[in-house]
Design an enzyme around this catalytic site. Sequence first.
Site, PDB file in Angstrom:
ATOM      1  N   CYS A   1       0.803  -1.224   0.000  1.00  0.00           N
ATOM      2  CA  CYS A   1       0.000   0.000   0.000  1.00  0.00           C
ATOM      3  C   CYS A   1       0.838   1.277   0.000  1.00  0.00           C
ATOM      4  CB  CYS A   1      -0.964  -0.007   1.184  1.00  0.00           C
ATOM      5  SG  CYS A   1      -2.083  -1.432   1.176  1.00  0.00           S
TER       6      CYS A   1
ATOM      7  N   HIS B   1      -3.533   6.798   2.564  1.00  0.00           N
ATOM      8  CA  HIS B   1      -3.868   5.513   1.942  1.00  0.00           C
ATOM      9  C   HIS B   1      -5.287   5.141   2.334  1.00  0.00           C
ATOM     10  CE1 HIS B   1      -4.182   1.405   0.912  1.00  0.00           C
ATOM     11  NE2 HIS B   1      -4.038   0.974   2.141  1.00  0.00           N
TER      12      HIS B   1
ATOM     13  N   ASN C   1     -10.311  -0.526  -0.605  1.00  0.00           N
ATOM     14  CA  ASN C   1      -8.861  -0.429  -0.445  1.00  0.00           C
ATOM     15  C   ASN C   1      -8.212  -0.970  -1.712  1.00  0.00           C
ATOM     16  OD1 ASN C   1      -6.151  -0.801   0.182  1.00  0.00           O
ATOM     17  ND2 ASN C   1      -6.525  -1.600   2.242  1.00  0.00           N
TER      18      ASN C   1
END
Length: 335
Positions: A111, A256, A286
């Site tokens: 990520c 993020h 996500n």
Amino acid sequence: MRAAVIGGIGSWLPPGLVSNDDLADRMDTSDAWIRTRTGIRTRYFVPPGMPTSRLAAEAGARALESAGTADADAVVLATTTPDRPCPASAPEVARRLGLTGVPAFDVSAVCTGFLYALTAAAGMIASGAAEQVLVIGAEAFSTIVDPHDRSSAVVFGDGAGAVVLRAGDPGEPGALGRIVLGSDGSLADLITVRAGGSERPHPEADPGRSDPADRYFSMRGREVFQHAVTRMSQSAREALAHTGWRPGDVDRLVGHQANLRILHAVAEQLDIPVERLVVHLDRVGNTAAASIPLALAHAHATGDLVPGARVVLAAFGGGATWGATALTWPSLKAA
């Protein structure tokens, strides 16, 4: 000094829109359960046979269009889900974009991958090795999560976002500030796919050493939450210090897009009002390395990011890895 300046932006989502209710039809969950714990309402999944390189190329083409060019001196792809374990997917992305012959490579930092890729591209520009670099974050996470595991299948989505970095002046809008990065290998098991690498082969190849579930992504959510909030906040503070800004100077915090609770906690730690958060995960989930560029592209397209806005980017991912940077948002053409 030569700085890396954002000169174009683009994004692309695959056609498979998946709602919380769609997921509730096949597993023990509900729309309310997912929204309460994650803030996610929908996400997009690739159809069978659509590789990450396709997502990346679509987003990359739009970023190049935004920058008013069809050329780049290099392609850097941040991804956790390459088309194949070997070779890297970036050369295929370059081929799809008509950029065969330019250097192209993958960056794997889960990520935090997009920030790591920005660092690599900025280094190429600073050294004079490139004048313009296409940086892409692209993921097909639906291909590595257990489709029946509600702890992961409801969280992740697929998509790609990209920026074009060009050589410019450190004082102009769009110039990246110092990119603060870090890692801690002792936290490798927090976010992982255990099988498929040299340490542990695929379960089918060596059933004595691997559990069938090891082929899927796994995450220790509560521990990830704690580390993500701490590391994203710390790295954002460092990035702000390098820029000379105070938290109150920040117009938009683009973290993020893992979980709405994490984003709110980071904003609280930094003393930045939650109203200044850019939130895109409710629409796409996500998307790992793609989440920051997807959020930037969406905020730019909707007018939530305006020229002159002071922006902080921050991420935490597997490895463990983390990072942050700050910049003044430039005036960009829509792709």
